[in-house]
Scaffold this motif. Structure first.
Motif, PDB file in Angstrom:
ATOM      1  N   UNK A   1      31.935  26.020  26.269  1.00 29.22           N
ATOM      2  CA  UNK A   1      30.968  25.301  27.082  1.00 29.22           C
ATOM      3  C   UNK A   1      31.132  25.621  28.539  1.00 29.22           C
ATOM      4  N   UNK A   2      30.514  24.825  29.407  1.00 31.50           N
ATOM      5  CA  UNK A   2      30.603  25.076  30.851  1.00 31.50           C
ATOM      6  C   UNK A   2      32.056  25.098  31.315  1.00 31.50           C
ATOM      7  N   UNK A   3      32.380  26.041  32.145  1.00 28.95           N
ATOM      8  CA  UNK A   3      33.727  26.149  32.697  1.00 28.95           C
ATOM      9  C   UNK A   3      33.677  27.014  33.934  1.00 28.95           C
ATOM     10  N   UNK A   4      34.806  27.115  34.606  1.00 27.26           N
ATOM     11  CA  UNK A   4      34.951  28.043  35.715  1.00 27.26           C
ATOM     12  C   UNK A   4      36.018  29.049  35.326  1.00 27.26           C
ATOM     13  N   UNK A   5      35.875  30.261  35.863  1.00 25.65           N
ATOM     14  CA  UNK A   5      36.820  31.317  35.531  1.00 25.65           C
ATOM     15  C   UNK A   5      37.057  32.156  36.779  1.00 25.65           C
ATOM     16  N   UNK A   6      38.289  32.631  36.957  1.00 27.83           N
ATOM     17  CA  UNK A   6      38.640  33.441  38.111  1.00 27.83           C
ATOM     18  C   UNK A   6      39.685  34.460  37.684  1.00 27.83           C
ATOM     19  N   UNK A   7      39.504  35.719  38.105  1.00 28.24           N
ATOM     20  CA  UNK A   7      40.477  36.761  37.829  1.00 28.24           C
ATOM     21  C   UNK A   7      40.420  37.755  38.978  1.00 28.24           C
ATOM     22  N   UNK A   8      41.467  38.554  39.155  1.00 28.56           N
ATOM     23  CA  UNK A   8      41.472  39.527  40.247  1.00 28.56           C
ATOM     24  C   UNK A   8      42.170  40.811  39.831  1.00 28.56           C
ATOM     25  N   UNK A   9      41.877  41.879  40.592  1.00 25.13           N
ATOM     26  CA  UNK A   9      42.460  43.196  40.341  1.00 25.13           C
ATOM     27  C   UNK A   9      42.483  43.979  41.645  1.00 25.13           C
ATOM     28  N   UNK A  10      43.290  45.027  41.678  1.00 22.66           N
ATOM     29  CA  UNK A  10      43.345  45.940  42.809  1.00 22.66           C
ATOM     30  C   UNK A  10      43.063  47.339  42.302  1.00 22.66           C
ATOM     31  N   UNK A  11      42.228  48.081  43.061  1.00 23.83           N
ATOM     32  CA  UNK A  11      41.944  49.466  42.724  1.00 23.83           C
ATOM     33  C   UNK A  11      41.725  50.253  43.998  1.00 23.83           C
ATOM     34  N   UNK A  12      42.440  51.354  44.145  1.00 22.34           N
ATOM     35  CA  UNK A  12      42.277  52.241  45.304  1.00 22.34           C
ATOM     36  C   UNK A  12      42.322  51.474  46.623  1.00 22.34           C
ATOM     37  N   UNK A  13      43.343  50.622  46.790  1.00 18.64           N
ATOM     38  CA  UNK A  13      43.569  49.833  48.000  1.00 18.64           C
ATOM     39  C   UNK A  13      42.441  48.853  48.309  1.00 18.64           C
ATOM     40  N   UNK A  14      41.652  48.501  47.316  1.00 22.67           N
ATOM     41  CA  UNK A  14      40.628  47.467  47.462  1.00 22.67           C
ATOM     42  C   UNK A  14      41.005  46.321  46.526  1.00 22.67           C
ATOM     43  N   UNK A  15      40.651  45.128  46.916  1.00 22.61           N
ATOM     44  CA  UNK A  15      40.952  43.948  46.109  1.00 22.61           C
ATOM     45  C   UNK A  15      39.653  43.353  45.595  1.00 22.61           C
TER      46      UNK A  15
END
Length: 107
Positions: free
Chosen positions: A3-17
Motif C-alpha cells: 500500500x501507500x508508503x515512502x521509499x528512499x535509496x541512494x547510490x554513487x556513480x562516477x563521482x555523482x551522488x
C-alpha cells in the motif's frame, strides 16, 4: 499487496551522488548532486496504471559504470527496472530506458 508508503535509496556513480525517492502519493523522483533542479520526475517512464510504492538505485559496480539502475515495486506487486545513462550530456528522464517488467512468476 503493498500500500501507500515512502521509499528512499541512494547510490554513487562516477563521482555523482543519486537518491531515488517514492512519496506517499506514488511520485517517483531521482535527485542528482550538482544539477539544477536537483530533483527530477521519472513518472513519465512508470508503466501505465502502475502506482509505485518502493524503489532502489544502484551503480553496476567497480569501476563505476556509465549507468545507474532503478528498480521499482508497484502496488499491484509488479517489479520493473530501468537503466539511466549518467555520463556525457543528458536530461532526465530522457537518459533512461523504458521500465522492463522483472516480476517473478507466481509460485
Amino acid at each position: 499487496m503493498p500500500g501507500p508508503s515512502q521509499s528512499l535509496d541512494s547510490a554513487q556513480s562516477n563521482d555523482k551522488y543519486f537518491t531515488v525517492y517514492v512519496s506517499t502519493s506514488g511520485a517517483l523522483l531521482v535527485r542528482e548532486s550538482g544539477t539544477t533542479p536537483t530533483w527530477h520526475s521519472l513518472m513519465a517512464l512508470v508503466p501505465a496504471n502502475q502506482r509505485v510504492v518502493a524503489a532502489t538505485i544502484v551503480d553496476q559496480g567497480t569501476p563505476p559504470s556509465n549507468d545507474v539502475h532503478i528498480s521499482i515495486l508497484t502496488a499491484s506487486g509488479n517489479i520493473y527496472q530501468t537503466a539511466c545513462r549518467v555520463t556525457g550530456t543528458y536530461t532526465w528522464p530522457g537518459n533512461c530506458t523504458a521500465f522492463v517488467n522483472n516480476t517473478p512468476p507466481n509460485n
